[in-house]
Scaffold this active site. Structure first.
Site, PDB file in Angstrom:
ATOM      1  N   ASN A  10      16.980  40.077   2.223  1.00  0.00           N
ATOM      2  CA  ASN A  10      17.372  41.091   3.204  1.00  0.00           C
ATOM      3  C   ASN A  10      17.457  42.434   2.486  1.00  0.00           C
ATOM      4  OD1 ASN A  10      18.604  42.688   5.117  1.00  0.00           O
ATOM      5  ND2 ASN A  10      20.573  41.609   5.071  1.00  0.00           N
ATOM      6  N   LYS A  12      18.004  45.259   3.736  1.00  0.00           N
ATOM      7  CA  LYS A  12      18.927  46.185   4.419  1.00  0.00           C
ATOM      8  C   LYS A  12      18.266  47.562   4.579  1.00  0.00           C
ATOM      9  CE  LYS A  12      22.657  43.520   2.490  1.00  0.00           C
ATOM     10  NZ  LYS A  12      24.076  43.404   2.217  1.00  0.00           N
ATOM     11  N   HIS A  96      24.333  39.339  11.263  1.00  0.00           N
ATOM     12  CA  HIS A  96      24.747  39.687   9.898  1.00  0.00           C
ATOM     13  C   HIS A  96      26.110  40.374   9.964  1.00  0.00           C
ATOM     14  CE1 HIS A  96      24.875  41.573   5.973  1.00  0.00           C
ATOM     15  NE2 HIS A  96      23.956  40.700   5.597  1.00  0.00           N
ATOM     16  N   GLU A  98      27.235  42.866   8.606  1.00  0.00           N
ATOM     17  CA  GLU A  98      27.186  44.332   8.736  1.00  0.00           C
ATOM     18  C   GLU A  98      26.884  44.736  10.173  1.00  0.00           C
ATOM     19  OE1 GLU A  98      24.396  44.854   5.538  1.00  0.00           O
ATOM     20  OE2 GLU A  98      25.931  44.129   4.161  1.00  0.00           O
ATOM     21  N   GLU A 168      27.578  33.155   5.195  1.00  0.00           N
ATOM     22  CA  GLU A 168      27.759  34.294   4.298  1.00  0.00           C
ATOM     23  C   GLU A 168      29.212  34.756   4.327  1.00  0.00           C
ATOM     24  OE1 GLU A 168      23.904  36.520   3.548  1.00  0.00           O
ATOM     25  OE2 GLU A 168      24.685  37.314   5.420  1.00  0.00           O
ATOM     26  N   GLY A 174      27.555  41.593  -1.343  1.00  0.00           N
ATOM     27  CA  GLY A 174      27.440  42.872  -2.030  1.00  0.00           C
ATOM     28  C   GLY A 174      28.598  43.169  -2.967  1.00  0.00           C
ATOM     29  N   SER A 214      26.042  37.538  -2.842  1.00  0.00           N
ATOM     30  CA  SER A 214      25.874  37.758  -4.283  1.00  0.00           C
ATOM     31  C   SER A 214      25.124  36.631  -4.986  1.00  0.00           C
ATOM     32  CB  SER A 214      27.231  38.017  -4.956  1.00  0.00           C
ATOM     33  OG  SER A 214      27.834  39.172  -4.401  1.00  0.00           O
TER      34      SER A 214
HETATM   35  C1  PEP Z   1      23.372  39.845   2.542  1.00  0.00           C
HETATM   36  O1  PEP Z   1      23.358  41.006   2.843  1.00  0.00           O
HETATM   37  O2  PEP Z   1      23.046  38.993   3.391  1.00  0.00           O
HETATM   38  C2  PEP Z   1      23.781  39.467   1.188  1.00  0.00           C
HETATM   39  C3  PEP Z   1      24.033  38.213   0.950  1.00  0.00           C
HETATM   40  O3  PEP Z   1      23.904  40.473   0.267  1.00  0.00           O
HETATM   41  P1  PEP Z   1      24.169  40.291  -1.320  1.00  0.00           P
HETATM   42  O4  PEP Z   1      23.222  39.248  -1.815  1.00  0.00           O
HETATM   43  O5  PEP Z   1      23.896  41.640  -1.900  1.00  0.00           O
HETATM   44  O6  PEP Z   1      25.587  39.864  -1.471  1.00  0.00           O
END
Ligand code: PEP
Length: 251
Positions: A10, A12, A96, A98, A168, A174, A214
Site C-alpha cells: 500500500n 498510500k 483501511h 486511515e 491491521e 507506520g 510495520s
Molecule cells: C498499512 O498502511 O496498511 C501498513 C501496514 O503500514 P506500515 O507497513 O507502514 O505499518
C-alpha cells in the site's frame, strides 16, 4: 478454493508519477515466479501506468486503495469501480484505518463498497484492527469481530469467498511497532473461527487473512510462518523495492 499467500504493498499518498513507475518496474524486475501473489496499490493517478508493468508478471496484481460505492455520475472527485476495472485493477483495499480515521468510513458505507467491488468481479482487501486503548482494555477481539460482522457478514458464502481480510492493529501501522507473531496468530485464529461460525469450516479454511502493521524483511518470515497468517499488507516497506521483494520472498 485454497487460501492464497498474498503480499500487498500500500503506497498510500506517496511517490510522484516517475517514482511510482520506477518502483513498480523494480518490483516486477526482481519478482520471482512463485505461488505468492504480489499486489501493488499505488495512488489512483498512477494505476494505469503501473498496470502496464504489472502485466509483465503472472503473480503481480494491481489494487486500488479505495473506491466509490456508486457506479458513476455526479460525484465530483471520486473514482468508480468500473474505472478501476478498466485499467486492470483486480483488488480494492477497503476500510483501511486511515480511511476510517480521516474520512469517517464505517460499517454501513464499507458494506456498500464491499458489495459494489464484488458485484464488479473484483476482490476487496478488507482491513480491520483495533487502536491501542482497545488492545490495552483487552476488548480487541470483540472490536475486530464487530468490524467484520458489520461490513461483511451480510454476504452470501459464495460472495464472501472473494474477500481477503487484512488484520491491521492500528498501533502497529507506520509506528515501527509490530504485533508479535503470537499476537498476530491469536487474532488471525479468532477471525478464522468467526468466519467458520458464519460460513462453515471449509470457507474459513479458504479465507486469506493478511497481517499489516510495520511488516519488514526482519520480521516477515516469523509472522508468515504462523498457521493463520497468509501474508501481509505492507505500507512503508513497500516503498523500497528491495525490502518489498524480501518480504514477498519470506514464505
Ligand atoms: C498499512 O498502511 O496498511 C501498513 C501496514 O503500514 P506500515 O507497513 O507502514 O505499518
Amino acid at each position: 478454493m485454497k487460501r492464497q499467500h498474498i503480499v500487498a504493498g500500500n503506497w498510500k499518498m506517496n511517490k510522484s508519477f516517475e517514482e511510482g513507475k520506477d518502483l513498480a518496474e523494480a518490483v516486477a524486475a526482481g519478482l520471482n515466479e512463485s505461488d505468492t501473489i504480489a499486489i501493488l496499490a499505488p495512488p489512483f493517478i498512477h494505476l494505469s501506468a503501473v498496470s502496464m508493468t504489472v502485466q509483465q508478471k503472472l503473480n503481480l496484481k494491481l489494487a486500488a486503495q479505495n473506491c466509490h460505492q456508486e457506479q458513476g455520475g455526479a460525484y465530483t472527485g471520486e473514482i468508480s469501480i468500473d474505472m478501476l476495472k478498466s485499467v486492470g485493477v483486480e483488488y480494492v483495499i477497503l476500510g483501511h484505518s486511515e480511511r476510517r480515521e480521516y474520512f469517517g468510513e464505517e460499517a454501513t458505507l464499507l458494506a456498500k463498497k464491499v458489495d459494489a467491488v464484488l458485484a464488479a468481479g473484483l476482490k476487496p482487501i478488507f482491513c480491520c484492527g483495533e487502536k491501542l486503548p482497545i488492545r490495552e482494555a483487552g476488548t480487541h477481539t470483540e472490536l475486530v469481530s464487530d468490524q467484520i460482522k458489520g461490513a461483511l457478514f451480510h454476504l452470501s458464502a459464495e460472495a464472501f469467498a472473494d474477500v481477503v481480510i487484512a488484520y491491521e492493529p492500528v498501533w502497529a501501522i507506520g509506528t515501527g511497532v509490530t504485533a508479535s507473531p503470537e499476537q498476530a496468530q491469536e487474532m488471525h485464529a479468532v477471525i478464522r473461527q468467526l468466519v467458520a461460525g458464519q460460513y462453515g469450516a471449509e470457507v474459513a479454511d479458504a479465507t486469506t487473512i493478511l497481517y499489516g502493521g510495520s511488516v519488514k524483511p526482519a520480521n516477515a518470515k516469523e509472522l508468515f510462518s504462523q498457521p493463520d497468517v497468509d501474508g501481509g499488507l505492507v505500507g512503508g516497506a513497500s516503498l523500497k523495492p528491495d525490502d518489498f521483494l524480501a518480504i514477498i520472498d519470506s514464505f
